[in-house]
Write a protein that holds these residues in place. Structure first.
Motif, mmCIF file in Angstrom:
data_model
loop_
_atom_site.group_PDB
_atom_site.id
_atom_site.type_symbol
_atom_site.label_atom_id
_atom_site.label_comp_id
_atom_site.label_asym_id
_atom_site.label_seq_id
_atom_site.Cartn_x
_atom_site.Cartn_y
_atom_site.Cartn_z
ATOM 1 N N UNK A 23 58.299 82.713 -3.579
ATOM 2 C CA UNK A 23 57.649 81.727 -2.735
ATOM 3 C C UNK A 23 57.256 80.459 -3.467
ATOM 4 N N UNK A 24 56.505 79.662 -2.753
ATOM 5 C CA UNK A 24 56.097 78.337 -3.215
ATOM 6 C C UNK A 24 55.243 78.425 -4.480
ATOM 7 N N UNK A 25 54.285 79.325 -4.518
ATOM 8 C CA UNK A 25 53.409 79.451 -5.683
ATOM 9 C C UNK A 25 54.201 79.865 -6.918
ATOM 10 N N UNK A 26 55.070 80.821 -6.778
ATOM 11 C CA UNK A 26 55.893 81.272 -7.908
ATOM 12 C C UNK A 26 56.795 80.139 -8.378
ATOM 13 N N UNK A 27 57.302 79.363 -7.449
ATOM 14 C CA UNK A 27 58.143 78.222 -7.810
ATOM 15 C C UNK A 27 57.367 77.214 -8.643
ATOM 16 N N UNK A 28 56.112 76.950 -8.274
ATOM 17 C CA UNK A 28 55.288 76.017 -9.052
ATOM 18 C C UNK A 28 55.004 76.549 -10.450
ATOM 19 N N UNK A 29 54.733 77.838 -10.554
ATOM 20 C CA UNK A 29 54.473 78.445 -11.866
ATOM 21 C C UNK A 29 55.712 78.321 -12.748
ATOM 22 N N UNK A 30 56.874 78.618 -12.192
ATOM 23 C CA UNK A 30 58.109 78.536 -12.961
ATOM 24 C C UNK A 30 58.429 77.098 -13.367
ATOM 25 N N UNK A 31 58.159 76.148 -12.491
ATOM 26 C CA UNK A 31 58.386 74.735 -12.819
ATOM 27 C C UNK A 31 57.508 74.312 -13.991
ATOM 28 N N UNK A 32 56.265 74.759 -14.006
ATOM 29 C CA UNK A 32 55.358 74.438 -15.106
ATOM 30 C C UNK A 32 55.831 75.084 -16.410
ATOM 31 N N UNK A 33 56.279 76.327 -16.336
ATOM 32 C CA UNK A 33 56.784 77.008 -17.528
ATOM 33 C C UNK A 33 58.030 76.317 -18.077
ATOM 34 N N UNK A 34 58.871 75.836 -17.188
ATOM 35 C CA UNK A 34 60.075 75.121 -17.617
ATOM 36 C C UNK A 34 59.694 73.843 -18.342
ATOM 37 N N UNK A 35 58.718 73.111 -17.826
ATOM 38 C CA UNK A 35 58.268 71.877 -18.474
ATOM 39 C C UNK A 35 57.714 72.161 -19.866
ATOM 40 N N UNK A 36 56.905 73.199 -19.993
ATOM 41 C CA UNK A 36 56.342 73.570 -21.294
ATOM 42 C C UNK A 36 57.446 73.962 -22.267
ATOM 43 N N UNK A 37 58.434 74.710 -21.786
ATOM 44 C CA UNK A 37 59.521 75.146 -22.656
ATOM 45 C C UNK A 37 60.369 73.964 -23.103
ATOM 46 N N UNK A 38 60.599 72.994 -22.223
ATOM 47 C CA UNK A 38 61.361 71.799 -22.601
ATOM 48 C C UNK A 38 60.637 71.021 -23.698
ATOM 49 N N UNK A 39 59.322 70.904 -23.588
ATOM 50 C CA UNK A 39 58.536 70.210 -24.609
ATOM 51 C C UNK A 39 58.633 70.945 -25.949
#
Length: 88
Positions: A23-39
């Motif tokens: 769902x939407x909440x899980x999608x937001x969590x994954x998007x944040x994790x992706x940003x952190x991993x890219x950094x």
């Protein structure tokens, strides 16, 4: 009867959209994790590039690079030099 089934199905679909496994909440969590991993990946890339440059300098037997490494890692002091240790 049909209306109540439609309302139930719509409610269930909304529930899954906002709080389900994908769902939407899980999608937001994954998007944040992706940003952190890219950094983190970017920081590691810069570190790896610096290490690669240092390795290349050492492979080319650049005496300045080798001497700098020996001074830093091993505390090398040349003849005629005086070692001063400054403490706070």
């Amino acid at each position: 009867m049909i209306f109540s089934i439609q309302v139930f199905v719509l409610g269930y679909v909304q529930f899954l959209h906002w709080s389900g496994e994908n769902g939407y909440q899980q999608s937001n969590v994954l998007t944040e994790q992706i940003s952190e991993q890219k950094l983190e990946n970017e920081q590691l890339l810069f570190r790896n590039q610096a290490l690669s440059r240092e390795i290349e300098a050492l492979k080319q037997e650049n005496s300045t690079a080798i001497e700098g490494r020996a001074r830093f890692d091993l505390g090398m002091i040349n003849e005629g030099e005086t070692f001063f240790l400054i403490t706070e």
